[in-house]
Motif scaffolding. Sequence first.
Motif, PDB file in Angstrom:
ATOM      1  N   CYS A  61      -3.566   4.697  -1.735  1.00 39.66           N
ATOM      2  CA  CYS A  61      -4.580   5.213  -0.824  1.00 39.66           C
ATOM      3  C   CYS A  61      -4.425   6.716  -0.647  1.00 39.66           C
ATOM      4  O   CYS A  61      -3.300   7.211  -0.492  1.00 39.66           O
ATOM      5  N   GLY A  80       5.200   4.084   1.690  1.00 40.32           N
ATOM      6  CA  GLY A  80       4.318   2.916   1.790  1.00 40.32           C
ATOM      7  C   GLY A  80       5.129   1.660   2.011  1.00 40.32           C
ATOM      8  O   GLY A  80       6.348   1.714   2.196  1.00 40.32           O
ATOM      9  N   LEU A  87      -9.420   4.405  -1.180  1.00 39.37           N
ATOM     10  CA  LEU A  87      -8.562   3.578  -2.040  1.00 39.37           C
ATOM     11  C   LEU A  87      -8.668   4.145  -3.454  1.00 39.37           C
ATOM     12  O   LEU A  87      -9.750   4.142  -4.043  1.00 39.37           O
ATOM     13  N   ALA A 139       0.850  -1.190   0.000  1.00 40.57           N
ATOM     14  CA  ALA A 139       0.000   0.000   0.000  1.00 40.57           C
ATOM     15  C   ALA A 139       0.883   1.237   0.000  1.00 40.57           C
ATOM     16  O   ALA A 139       1.870   1.312   0.740  1.00 40.57           O
ATOM     17  N   TYR A 142      -0.720  -3.730  -5.365  1.00 42.95           N
ATOM     18  CA  TYR A 142      -0.287  -2.470  -4.744  1.00 42.95           C
ATOM     19  C   TYR A 142      -1.476  -1.524  -4.750  1.00 42.95           C
ATOM     20  O   TYR A 142      -2.038  -1.227  -5.821  1.00 42.95           O
ATOM     21  N   CYS A 143      -1.886  -1.104  -3.559  1.00 43.70           N
ATOM     22  CA  CYS A 143      -3.071  -0.271  -3.390  1.00 43.70           C
ATOM     23  C   CYS A 143      -2.643   1.163  -3.088  1.00 43.70           C
ATOM     24  O   CYS A 143      -1.967   1.408  -2.077  1.00 43.70           O
ATOM     25  N   VAL A 167       1.633  -4.805   3.372  1.00 41.66           N
ATOM     26  CA  VAL A 167       0.555  -5.115   4.300  1.00 41.66           C
ATOM     27  C   VAL A 167       0.814  -6.523   4.826  1.00 41.66           C
ATOM     28  O   VAL A 167       1.041  -7.443   4.041  1.00 41.66           O
ATOM     29  N   ILE A 180      -5.608   0.445  -7.950  1.00 44.65           N
ATOM     30  CA  ILE A 180      -4.934  -0.815  -7.616  1.00 44.65           C
ATOM     31  C   ILE A 180      -4.083  -1.254  -8.790  1.00 44.65           C
ATOM     32  O   ILE A 180      -4.574  -1.340  -9.911  1.00 44.65           O
ATOM     33  N   ILE A 205      -5.665  -2.968   5.151  1.00 42.73           N
ATOM     34  CA  ILE A 205      -4.933  -2.063   4.257  1.00 42.73           C
ATOM     35  C   ILE A 205      -4.930  -0.649   4.835  1.00 42.73           C
ATOM     36  O   ILE A 205      -3.892   0.034   4.844  1.00 42.73           O
ATOM     37  N   VAL A 251      -1.268   1.198   5.577  1.00 43.56           N
ATOM     38  CA  VAL A 251      -0.707   2.347   4.861  1.00 43.56           C
ATOM     39  C   VAL A 251      -0.401   3.483   5.842  1.00 43.56           C
ATOM     40  O   VAL A 251       0.627   4.156   5.727  1.00 43.56           O
TER      41      VAL A 251
END
Lengths: 253, 253
Positions: free
Chosen positions: A179, A129, A159, A99, A176-177, A132, A162, A138, A142
């Motif tokens: 945010c 980042g 979010l 994240a 990989y998110c 997680v 992605i 998540i 983050v």
Amino acid sequence: MSSFKININRFGAVFIDPDSLPDKTHTFHKWLADALPTWKQAGYLSAWVEIPEERAYLIQTAVDMGFSFHNAHGHTLTLNHRLAPNAVLPDDASHYLGAGGVAINENNELLVIREKYHNAPPGNYKLPGGYVHAGENIADAVVREVWEETGVEATFQSLVCIRHWHVDRFHKSDIYCICLLKPLTQEIVIQEEEIAECRWMPVDEFLAHEDVGDFNKGVVKTAVSHTGFISSEFDPPTNPTINQKGELFLPTT
Amino acid sequence: MSSFKININRFGAVFIDPDSLPDKTHTFHKWLADALPTWKQAGYLSAWVEIPEERAYLIQTAVDMGFSFHNAHGHTLTLNHRLAPNAVLPDDASHYLGAGGVAINENNELLVIREKYHNAPPGNYKLPGGYVHAGENIADAVVREVWEETGVEATFQSLVCIRHWHVDRFHKSDIYCICLLKPLTQEIVIQEEEIAECRWMPVDEFLAHEDVGDFNKGVVKTAVSHTGFISSEFDPPTNPTINQKGELFLPTT
């Protein structure tokens, strides 16, 4: 005669209680030779055994008796054995989850870092980042990673997007998110081990900077112009094997 | 003197070439006893070795020399050894990734299944879907799983929402992506092994049905009323270790 203690799950899988493993390879061999035909005859689909590092000498015996490596966790290797030829066995975990945080302060400055150990090209400014952990939300991860790397406290907002790619690190893929975060503090306290530089950079400078990759420019543009998925509390079905924590990311209404 | 062939990566990690593993435990022990102090002295941060099942008898020797289990893949166990006390070593993959498909036909009917082996409560109607493999895109995986389970062909439209929960299966967590699909065919060909029933059910019936869980009702409501993330082509940075395939899910403009 086998003296394994076993547990059986609803999918017909036999789990050998690790506390009932014998000390000697010849005993382990004999117990497996006794138990495996019995379990097959009883209609069980698979057998599972966890072997700790301190008894690694038992692993070859398990392999000799038809077990295969399944997964390693902590200091334990789990092996399994297909008792029915068509048994569908679950795979091990397939993905890393990371994240990254887009934290923009009231002066329209973005919190950016440069890593000491980086992928190509070198020296790029990136979003703070990290990974997680299993069991961690998540939204929590983050915030934790941004705080660890930069010393800045923040709260999760949404979010944004992605990325899913196939890095093939230990044969696994990577989610990989990105945010959107709201920073709560300004002061930077850098994590010396992994971060070469951290600063608040005007968003316009970031979007024009030659030391910022196209992907990072794109996600920051997206974060400031679009509403992403918001996080929702989530009650999973009642099930004793499921930790009653979770998160659900939904489009905004 | 050690005869390992080794490779060294940019993070200072030493990888023993599996083809250079000796056959005998005493040779392996001697080679490690020679090599480890040399690698420490050279400033390397960690050492890694992959041991295949057919040489599982070498694992105890690696453990005796300070190696720990890291991950198992296929028929190979990877172990690592921290050469520098503060070396930050990557974790193994932490997550399963699954995808479920909301496929609604021109008669406003939803493609639903009941599984043979299910979580509580039994008999619930659910969305078709399954696990995304490492190396496989989500958009491809959900189309594949829906086809395998139901025989219905479909195309990916958007990512509707994401559930993250902590099932603790082999100590890992689970990401589940609900995807809106456009069905291209109607005929159902059921996967006998895992699916008890499959049918096209009017969306209103699904949303009111007592054998449908609240989570599934919620995501179908979301899918028919909200625009999710659309999938975008994605060019990862040039890097020989990265498979040049990937996907990026972005909010719609």
